[in-house]
Design an enzyme around this catalytic site. Structure first.
Site, PDB file in Angstrom:
ATOM      1  N   ASP A  88       0.810  -1.218   0.000  1.00  0.00           N
ATOM      2  CA  ASP A  88       0.000   0.000   0.000  1.00  0.00           C
ATOM      3  C   ASP A  88       0.848   1.275   0.000  1.00  0.00           C
ATOM      4  O   ASP A  88       0.665   2.160   0.843  1.00  0.00           O
ATOM      5  CB  ASP A  88      -0.944   0.021   1.203  1.00  0.00           C
ATOM      6  CG  ASP A  88      -1.708  -1.275   1.390  1.00  0.00           C
ATOM      7  OD1 ASP A  88      -2.049  -1.895   0.368  1.00  0.00           O
ATOM      8  OD2 ASP A  88      -1.954  -1.669   2.545  1.00  0.00           O
TER       9      ASP A  88
ATOM     10  N   GLU B 115     -11.116   0.838  -3.990  1.00  0.00           N
ATOM     11  CA  GLU B 115     -10.497   1.255  -2.727  1.00  0.00           C
ATOM     12  C   GLU B 115      -9.275   2.118  -3.036  1.00  0.00           C
ATOM     13  O   GLU B 115      -9.021   2.491  -4.171  1.00  0.00           O
ATOM     14  CB  GLU B 115     -10.102   0.019  -1.917  1.00  0.00           C
ATOM     15  CG  GLU B 115      -9.170  -0.925  -2.661  1.00  0.00           C
ATOM     16  CD  GLU B 115      -8.880  -2.221  -1.916  1.00  0.00           C
ATOM     17  OE1 GLU B 115      -9.133  -2.282  -0.699  1.00  0.00           O
ATOM     18  OE2 GLU B 115      -8.393  -3.175  -2.548  1.00  0.00           O
TER      19      GLU B 115
END
Length: 533
Positions: A15, A187
């Site tokens: 991420d 997302e």
């Protein structure tokens, strides 16, 4: 100029959120239940990176005791504006089944090395929050919204709301500005502005093999957003020839000379299982903008070898393979589970030159484990330590652990057996199924020091033992290292995840005293050595 060799952040570093501040580049990555929270790496050339700090270093910033496996700190967003660093992060308290409890916070610092402020609570509507600093001085938060209702798209879109720096809270209306594309599982939103357009970058397809990076744009921050006609702009799905799989969850940066790069998540599967015991890693690709204002990946795919920017080479000293525990502080690569290292259970001062761990709860605990470990960052690794431990009963254990989470680990340990006394054994846990793969225990009665080693060769794990640190003997069978992975941890029944994994393999030292007598063990050194592949 040279080349960037991917992944730039090896091992569990997912991420990525990348920024540039003058000549310095920083990437923040997720840490989940591992403490301290958020890894920040530094570079000056996008080729060479060094871990420099963990901003969430206090329990007051993130208290994860009791958090589930793969809960905790998800998808941080690092940004910079007008002399201040901003870090947005989620503390996930639950994530299995229909519901997710996701609390979003902001912390700030004037220096990347801190100190970082006490957290400001933002919202709990979903995860992957990101802060955008607009040209007019306004600040905007975006995050995905989680919809628990049956029959609905649980990844319900991207919410936008203004953040007031003066009031230190979110203000004004909340709007769902982007529902995503047919790829689904929308997302990881980030907002950017270029040539009059607001661009929203998201991850879609889920953080496994279908992962992807999507972009859309609008002339208004409130939308509507037009999806890139060649969406997705990056994915490795159905491209098994690529070394870097799972390409997705991207973040953009522009160099001093105007070049563009994207940092993105990736994974390198083991063969033949396809499992990634190194976890989700971070890679960097070069980008360019088309004449009609869309972002494109140079070479189209997630590549291992990427043209580096026109920047001077800036290398870092190589990490030492051996830690003798002579420092007052633990090496930056070491982590604990869910809570900070504190003197009452982990000490470098109680016996100088040793790491002393006080036995607490079992490897199954989500509360008080006495475990210190570091990431596995290569497929071939040798790890070694020596422990001094005098167990008095079978509930007291100390040793070397290969750990994914509370349901998946291998543990070479010293304990006590009523028949043979002080002895050596192996515990394993795979998807919560407990086993002892060593046929019987090995007596080490009378030995003050037990030398322990683990050697990893892709999917194979072999433990070793030595009485003198020179002559080694293999202990137990070759074990399956691929089980220490996200893929093995995942249990999906009719679309509901009873267990999910988002981290990676760790190697380290731990002590348990299930009797509550707080028996301690002393570790004299820890060697982490990456072998040639």
């Amino acid at each position: 100029m040279g080349y960037i060799k991917n992944p730039v952040l090896k091992g569990f570093n997912p991420d990525p959120s990348i920024i540039r501040v003058e000549d310095d580049y920083y990437i923040a990555t997720s840490t989940f239940e591992w403490f301290p929270g958020v890894q920040i790496h530094h570079s000056r050339d996008l080729k060479n990176w060094k871990l420099i700090t963990h901003p969430l270093s206090r329990k007051t910033q993130v208290d994860m005791v009791g958090n589930p496996d793969s809960g905790g700190v998800w998808a941080p967003c690092l940004s910079y504006d007008n002399g201040t660093f901003y870090l947005i992060y989620t503390d996930v308290k639950s994530h299995s089944g229909g519901f997710k409890d996701t609390h979003n916070y902001l912390t700030m610092a004037n220096d990347i090395m801190g100190p970082w402020s006490e957290p400001i609570y933002l919202n709990s509507s979903g995860f992957d929050p990101s802060l955008f600093h607009d040209e007019d001085g306004k600040k905007w938060l975006v995050n995905m919204v989680w919809d628990h209702r049956k029959g609905r798209n649980s990844f319900g879109g991207i919410l936008l709301q203004e953040y007031s720096a003066e009031e230190r809270r979110l203000v004004g209306p909340i709007k769902n500005i982007f529902k995503g594309t047919e790829l689904g599982l929308t997302e990881a939103p980030h907002l950017y502005k270029r040539d009059g357009y607001y661009y929203i970058m998201t991850a879609e397809g889920g953080t496994r093999l279908k992962h992807a990076v999507t972009m859309a744009r609008s002339s208004s921050i409130w939308g509507p957003y037009e999806v890139d006609p060649t969406n997705p702009i990056l994915t490795s799905y159905e491209k098994p020839e690529l070394t870097l799989q799972k390409a997705g969850h991207g973040s953009l940066v522009q160099t001093q000379s105007g070049e563009w790069y994207i940092a993105h998540l990736c994974g390198r599967p083991l063969e033949p299982s396809g499992y990634c015991n190194l976890g989700r890693e971070t890679a960097i690709q070069k980008c360019e903008w088309t004449e009609d204002g869309w972002l494109r990946i140079v070479g189209n795919d997630a590549q291992v070898k990427v043209e580096a920017p026109s920047l001077p080479e800036h290398s870092f000293d190589q990490e030492q393979r051996k830690d003798d525990f002579d420092s007052e502080n633990l090496n930056i690569n070491f982590n604990s589970l869910r809570a900070p290292v504190e003197e009452d259970w982990a000490s470098l001062r109680a016996r100088p030159g040793f790491l002393r761990l006080i036995g607490r709860e079992s490897l199954n605990s989500v509360h008080k484990q006495s475990l210190i470990a570091r990431r596995q960052q290569a497929f071939r690794v040798s790890v070694e330590t020596v422990v001094e431990f005098t167990p008095e009963n079978f509930q007291q254990m100390a040793g070397l652990v290969y750990y994914y989470n509370t349901k998946n680990y291998y543990y070479l340990h010293v304990s006590y057996d009523e028949e043979i006394g002080k002895s050596l054994g192996i515990l394993s846990n795979t998807r919560g199924l407990y086993d002892e793969p060593l046929d019987g225990r090995i007596c080490v009665e009378g030995l003050d020091r037990c030398y322990l080693k683990a050697v990893l060769h892709y999917s194979d794990l072999q433990f070793y033992f030595s009485r003198d640190g020179q002559e080694w003997e293999a202990i137990g069978p070759v074990l399956d290292a691929s089980t220490i992975s996200d893929e093995n941890a995942e249990i999906n029944i009719n679309g509901f995840f009873l267990d999910q994994g988002f981290t990676g393999a760790f190697l380290g030292m731990c002590v348990q005293d299930l009797s509550g007598q707080k028996k301690h063990a002393d570790f004299d050194y820890f060697i982490y050595e990456e072998l040639s592949e």
